[in-house]
Design a protein around this motif. Structure first.
Motif, PDB file in Angstrom:
ATOM      1  N   ALA A   1       7.804  -2.060  -7.183  1.00  0.00           N
ATOM      2  CA  ALA A   1       7.644  -3.491  -6.590  1.00  0.00           C
ATOM      3  C   ALA A   1       7.694  -3.257  -4.871  1.00  0.00           C
ATOM      4  CB  ALA A   1       8.874  -4.460  -7.183  1.00  0.00           C
ATOM      5  N   GLY A   2       8.450  -2.399  -4.472  1.00  0.00           N
ATOM      6  CA  GLY A   2       8.544  -2.398  -2.953  1.00  0.00           C
ATOM      7  C   GLY A   2       7.297  -1.611  -2.452  1.00  0.00           C
ATOM      8  N   TYR A   3       6.635  -0.682  -3.413  1.00  0.00           N
ATOM      9  CA  TYR A   3       5.476   0.096  -2.949  1.00  0.00           C
ATOM     10  C   TYR A   3       4.344  -0.908  -3.321  1.00  0.00           C
ATOM     11  CZ  TYR A   3       1.209   2.923  -3.322  1.00  0.00           C
ATOM     12  OH  TYR A   3      -0.008   3.216  -2.934  1.00  0.00           O
ATOM     13  N   LYS A   4       4.341  -1.754  -4.147  1.00  0.00           N
ATOM     14  CA  LYS A   4       2.867  -2.673  -4.183  1.00  0.00           C
ATOM     15  C   LYS A   4       3.199  -3.681  -3.219  1.00  0.00           C
ATOM     16  CE  LYS A   4      -0.722  -3.733  -5.988  1.00  0.00           C
ATOM     17  NZ  LYS A   4      -1.906  -2.756  -5.945  1.00  0.00           N
ATOM     18  N   PHE A   5       4.425  -4.260  -2.908  1.00  0.00           N
ATOM     19  CA  PHE A   5       4.347  -5.286  -1.827  1.00  0.00           C
ATOM     20  C   PHE A   5       4.068  -4.909  -0.704  1.00  0.00           C
ATOM     21  CE2 PHE A   5       6.954  -7.717   1.241  1.00  0.00           C
ATOM     22  CZ  PHE A   5       6.482  -9.021   0.919  1.00  0.00           C
ATOM     23  N   TYR A   6       4.543  -3.506  -0.192  1.00  0.00           N
ATOM     24  CA  TYR A   6       4.049  -2.981   1.086  1.00  0.00           C
ATOM     25  C   TYR A   6       2.384  -2.787   0.998  1.00  0.00           C
ATOM     26  CZ  TYR A   6       3.277   0.213   4.862  1.00  0.00           C
ATOM     27  OH  TYR A   6       2.760   0.964   5.855  1.00  0.00           O
ATOM     28  N   LYS A   7       1.846  -2.345   0.042  1.00  0.00           N
ATOM     29  CA  LYS A   7       0.256  -2.251  -0.028  1.00  0.00           C
ATOM     30  C   LYS A   7      -0.539  -3.492   0.060  1.00  0.00           C
ATOM     31  CE  LYS A   7      -1.535   0.932   0.059  1.00  0.00           C
ATOM     32  NZ  LYS A   7      -1.753   1.887   1.196  1.00  0.00           N
ATOM     33  N   ARG A   8       0.323  -4.571  -0.603  1.00  0.00           N
ATOM     34  CA  ARG A   8      -0.237  -5.911  -0.268  1.00  0.00           C
ATOM     35  C   ARG A   8       0.024  -6.599   1.166  1.00  0.00           C
ATOM     36  NH1 ARG A   8      -3.478  -7.718  -4.520  1.00  0.00           N
ATOM     37  NH2 ARG A   8      -3.089 -10.147  -3.600  1.00  0.00           N
ATOM     38  N   VAL A   9       1.105  -6.226   1.802  1.00  0.00           N
ATOM     39  CA  VAL A   9       1.208  -6.639   3.175  1.00  0.00           C
ATOM     40  C   VAL A   9       0.125  -5.818   4.066  1.00  0.00           C
ATOM     41  CG1 VAL A   9       2.785  -7.045   5.132  1.00  0.00           C
ATOM     42  CG2 VAL A   9       3.280  -7.286   2.940  1.00  0.00           C
ATOM     43  N   ARG A  10       0.256  -4.445   3.746  1.00  0.00           N
ATOM     44  CA  ARG A  10      -0.425  -3.492   4.705  1.00  0.00           C
ATOM     45  C   ARG A  10      -1.748  -2.704   3.727  1.00  0.00           C
ATOM     46  NH1 ARG A  10       0.129  -6.191   8.457  1.00  0.00           N
ATOM     47  NH2 ARG A  10       1.317  -5.975   9.989  1.00  0.00           N
ATOM     48  N   PRO A  11      -2.652  -3.120   3.558  1.00  0.00           N
ATOM     49  CA  PRO A  11      -3.494  -2.653   2.553  1.00  0.00           C
ATOM     50  C   PRO A  11      -4.412  -1.437   2.978  1.00  0.00           C
ATOM     51  CG  PRO A  11      -4.526  -4.545   3.343  1.00  0.00           C
ATOM     52  CD  PRO A  11      -3.274  -4.557   4.001  1.00  0.00           C
ATOM     53  N   ASP A  12      -4.302  -0.940   4.225  1.00  0.00           N
ATOM     54  CA  ASP A  12      -4.864   0.265   4.821  1.00  0.00           C
ATOM     55  C   ASP A  12      -3.953   1.505   4.868  1.00  0.00           C
ATOM     56  OD1 ASP A  12      -6.937  -1.105   4.956  1.00  0.00           O
ATOM     57  OD2 ASP A  12      -6.688  -1.738   7.122  1.00  0.00           O
TER      58      ASP A  12
END
Length: 75
Positions: free
Chosen positions: A64-75
């Motif tokens: 969940a933390g990984y996907k949340f991070y990728k949603r906030v910072r997609p690049d």
């Protein structure tokens, strides 16, 4: 250039994460980030159960933390 999909992108990670999390809590499953974060959390929990020395909770938090991070910072 601002991304129309991310109208609240301020450039500050903490502020963006707080806005994203508050939107997810306010809108529930209607928010576009909620379902992907939950799915990745579930996948992480399954991986955590299958891997030795990794617990289900740690896998859930990591997924969940990984996907949340990728949603906030997609690049």
């Amino acid at each position: 250039m601002t991304d129309p999909q991310r109208p609240n992108d301020t450039g500050d990670f903490v502020t963006d994460a707080r806005l994203e999390l508050s939107g997810m809590l306010r809108d529930g499953l209607d928010h576009p980030s909620t379902r992907p974060v939950l799915v990745w959390g579930a996948l992480g929990a399954v991986a955590g159960a299958a891997l030795p020395f990794v617990s289900v909770g740690l896998g859930l938090a990591a997924g969940a933390g990984y996907k949340f991070y990728k949603r906030v910072r997609p690049d």
